[in-house]
Design a protein around this motif. Structure first.
Motif, PDB file in Angstrom:
ATOM      1  N   GLY A 178       0.856  -1.177   0.000  1.00 29.96           N
ATOM      2  CA  GLY A 178       0.000   0.000   0.000  1.00 29.96           C
ATOM      3  C   GLY A 178       0.888   1.221   0.000  1.00 29.96           C
ATOM      4  O   GLY A 178       1.929   1.243  -0.656  1.00 29.96           O
ATOM      5  N   ASN A 179       0.497   2.268   0.735  1.00 32.25           N
ATOM      6  CA  ASN A 179       1.426   3.382   0.927  1.00 32.25           C
ATOM      7  C   ASN A 179       2.648   2.905   1.694  1.00 32.25           C
ATOM      8  O   ASN A 179       3.778   3.302   1.425  1.00 32.25           O
ATOM      9  N   GLY A 180       2.414   2.078   2.703  1.00 32.63           N
ATOM     10  CA  GLY A 180       3.481   1.341   3.362  1.00 32.63           C
ATOM     11  C   GLY A 180       3.506  -0.070   2.806  1.00 32.63           C
ATOM     12  O   GLY A 180       2.468  -0.620   2.432  1.00 32.63           O
ATOM     13  N   GLY A 250       4.298   9.518  -5.511  1.00 32.40           N
ATOM     14  CA  GLY A 250       4.447   8.288  -4.760  1.00 32.40           C
ATOM     15  C   GLY A 250       3.345   7.292  -5.050  1.00 32.40           C
ATOM     16  O   GLY A 250       3.282   6.231  -4.424  1.00 32.40           O
ATOM     17  N   ASP A 251       2.477   7.602  -5.989  1.00 32.54           N
ATOM     18  CA  ASP A 251       1.335   6.764  -6.354  1.00 32.54           C
ATOM     19  C   ASP A 251       1.738   5.837  -7.498  1.00 32.54           C
ATOM     20  O   ASP A 251       2.004   6.287  -8.613  1.00 32.54           O
ATOM     21  N   PHE A 293      -1.267 -11.377  -1.871  1.00 31.38           N
ATOM     22  CA  PHE A 293      -1.152  -9.934  -2.054  1.00 31.38           C
ATOM     23  C   PHE A 293      -2.335  -9.259  -1.379  1.00 31.38           C
ATOM     24  O   PHE A 293      -3.494  -9.655  -1.565  1.00 31.38           O
ATOM     25  N   THR A 294      -2.044  -8.228  -0.608  1.00 27.42           N
ATOM     26  CA  THR A 294      -3.090  -7.465   0.060  1.00 27.42           C
ATOM     27  C   THR A 294      -2.647  -6.007   0.136  1.00 27.42           C
ATOM     28  O   THR A 294      -1.562  -5.647  -0.308  1.00 27.42           O
ATOM     29  N   GLY A 295      -3.486  -5.125   0.686  1.00 27.26           N
ATOM     30  CA  GLY A 295      -3.188  -3.697   0.663  1.00 27.26           C
ATOM     31  C   GLY A 295      -3.631  -3.086  -0.657  1.00 27.26           C
ATOM     32  O   GLY A 295      -3.897  -3.797  -1.638  1.00 27.26           O
ATOM     33  N   GLY A 296      -3.706  -1.759  -0.691  1.00 23.30           N
ATOM     34  CA  GLY A 296      -4.256  -1.071  -1.860  1.00 23.30           C
ATOM     35  C   GLY A 296      -3.585  -1.438  -3.168  1.00 23.30           C
ATOM     36  O   GLY A 296      -4.244  -1.783  -4.161  1.00 23.30           O
ATOM     37  N   MET A 297      -2.241  -1.373  -3.221  1.00 19.66           N
ATOM     38  CA  MET A 297      -1.523  -1.712  -4.445  1.00 19.66           C
ATOM     39  C   MET A 297      -1.556  -3.216  -4.694  1.00 19.66           C
ATOM     40  O   MET A 297      -1.751  -3.668  -5.826  1.00 19.66           O
ATOM     41  N   GLY A 298      -1.357  -3.991  -3.646  1.00 23.56           N
ATOM     42  CA  GLY A 298      -1.351  -5.436  -3.794  1.00 23.56           C
ATOM     43  C   GLY A 298      -2.667  -5.976  -4.309  1.00 23.56           C
ATOM     44  O   GLY A 298      -2.707  -6.928  -5.098  1.00 23.56           O
ATOM     45  N   GLU A 299      -3.756  -5.376  -3.877  1.00 22.05           N
ATOM     46  CA  GLU A 299      -5.086  -5.843  -4.285  1.00 22.05           C
ATOM     47  C   GLU A 299      -5.471  -5.355  -5.675  1.00 22.05           C
ATOM     48  O   GLU A 299      -6.161  -6.062  -6.427  1.00 22.05           O
ATOM     49  N   ASN A 300      -5.045  -4.132  -6.035  1.00 17.87           N
ATOM     50  CA  ASN A 300      -5.609  -3.473  -7.211  1.00 17.87           C
ATOM     51  C   ASN A 300      -4.688  -3.387  -8.417  1.00 17.87           C
ATOM     52  O   ASN A 300      -5.154  -3.057  -9.505  1.00 17.87           O
TER      53      ASN A 300
END
Length: 345
Positions: A178-180, A250-251, A293-300
């Motif tokens: 995610g962000n982290g 950072g996105d 995979f989880t978190g915003g980036m991991g999921e999407n």
């Protein structure tokens, strides 16, 4: 969830806060405020959200991110624990002051309700000594300098989802992106290695955090580049990572859509580091049965998942690498931990 009480979960990050109100396992409200800076903004964001709750909670649970706070489950936030957290604020200057501001706002709004603290490091209490220790003299380690790990609530969320389907894989890597960002090696349901250490600043390159650095870089910045500790903290937590590498953002979604070399380099560095850490965790586990995979980036971001896993079938000999996407639900884990404490006063 035992007791079927209404529990408000307050999940503070370094620049955002999520509030989720649960009635048992039913989600009644989910609210989020982002791009927050400073304790006053966190206090205001939480206070505003508390005024819009559809029902009054029976208790409030708070996510705690700080070194040496890896207690099991949830703990009641009494005066002694609150004082302990206040003294630990310098250890987590980009997380704990925000959480304390949210705690004070919730206490002001609901002075008679139980307030509970859920450690984001609790899951990593099972780290073996060889994974926990930092190579510094004993007198410094006795002051609490060690590797604690973070994103533990996210890891527990992923494991709960897998357990609901059947037996857990014996060798599992959970990639919270995610962000982290962090990767955690899980053997038989227990954390045995993770990429974050003393603080959430270590490990992978992140959105605005540097991840691992040669300590000599920090000495150079302090001695020769005129950085103060506060300026260094700002640099490493808010101006580094993907944002610093690209000079653009950072996105990751924005970087992948940007054809400029700087954007593509930042994405490539991130993938390289993730693959390097994944390989290291596979060595610790002796192979990998499943990557989650989880978190915003991991999921999407299917692109990032594919780039990280490309050519990594060697991690799982005699078959292709198994990959799952499991949405993070840290707040449900917090609610369950809080309910367990409330059911056993």
């Amino acid at each position: 969830m035992r007791g079927c009480v209404r529990i408000l979960c307050v999940n503070t990050g370094s620049s955002s806060v999520k509030l989720v109100l649960w009635d048992g396992t039913q989600e009644l409200l989910r609210a989020k405020a982002e791009t927050l800076r400073g304790e006053a903004q966190f206090d205001a964001a939480v206070t505003s959200s508390l005024h819009s709750l559809p029902a009054a909670p029976d208790a409030v649970a708070h996510r705690i991110v700080a070194a040496d706070t890896a207690w099991p489950g949830a703990r009641r936030l009494d005066a002694a624990l609150l004082q302990e957290l206040e003294t630990r604020a310098p250890l987590a200057p980009d997380h704990l002051p925000q959480a304390l501001a949210a705690i004070r706002a919730a206490q002001a709004a609901f002075p008679a309700l139980p307030q509970l603290a859920c450690s984001d490091s609790s899951f990593h209490r099972t780290l073996p000594e060889v994974a926990r220790q930092i190579a510094l003299p004993r007198e410094l380690r006795q002051r609490g300098l060690a590797r604690y790990g973070y994103h533990g609530l996210s890891c527990e969320s992923a494991l709960a989802a897998l357990r609901a389907e059947g037996p857990l894989p014996g060798r599992l890597v959970i990639a919270h992106l995610g962000n982290g960002c962090s990767l955690t090696a899980v053997r038989d349901g227990r954390s045995v290695e993770t990429t974050m250490g003393f603080t959430p600043l270590g490990g992978l390159v992140m959105s605005t955090r540097s991840g691992d650095l040669d300590p000599g870089v920090l000495l150079y910045l302090l001695r020769a580049a005129g950085y103060t500790p506060d300026a260094l903290n700002l640099l490493l937590n808010q101006e580094a990572g993907l944002k610093g590498l690209s000079g653009i953002s950072g996105d990751m979604k924005a970087l992948l859509a940007d054809a400029r070399p700087e954007a593509q380099l930042a994405a490539a560095v991130f993938v390289h580091q993730a693959r390097k850490h994944l390989g290291a965790l596979a060595a610790v586990l002796g192979g990998v049965d499943l990557v989650v995979f989880t978190g915003g980036m991991g999921e999407n971001s299917a692109v990032i998942r594919e780039r990280i896993c490309a050519g990594m079938d060697w991690l799982a000999p005699h078959r292709s690498l198994s990959v799952r996407v499991i949405p993070a639900n840290e707040e449900l884990v917090m609610a369950r931990q809080a309910a367990a404490v409330l059911a056993d006063p």
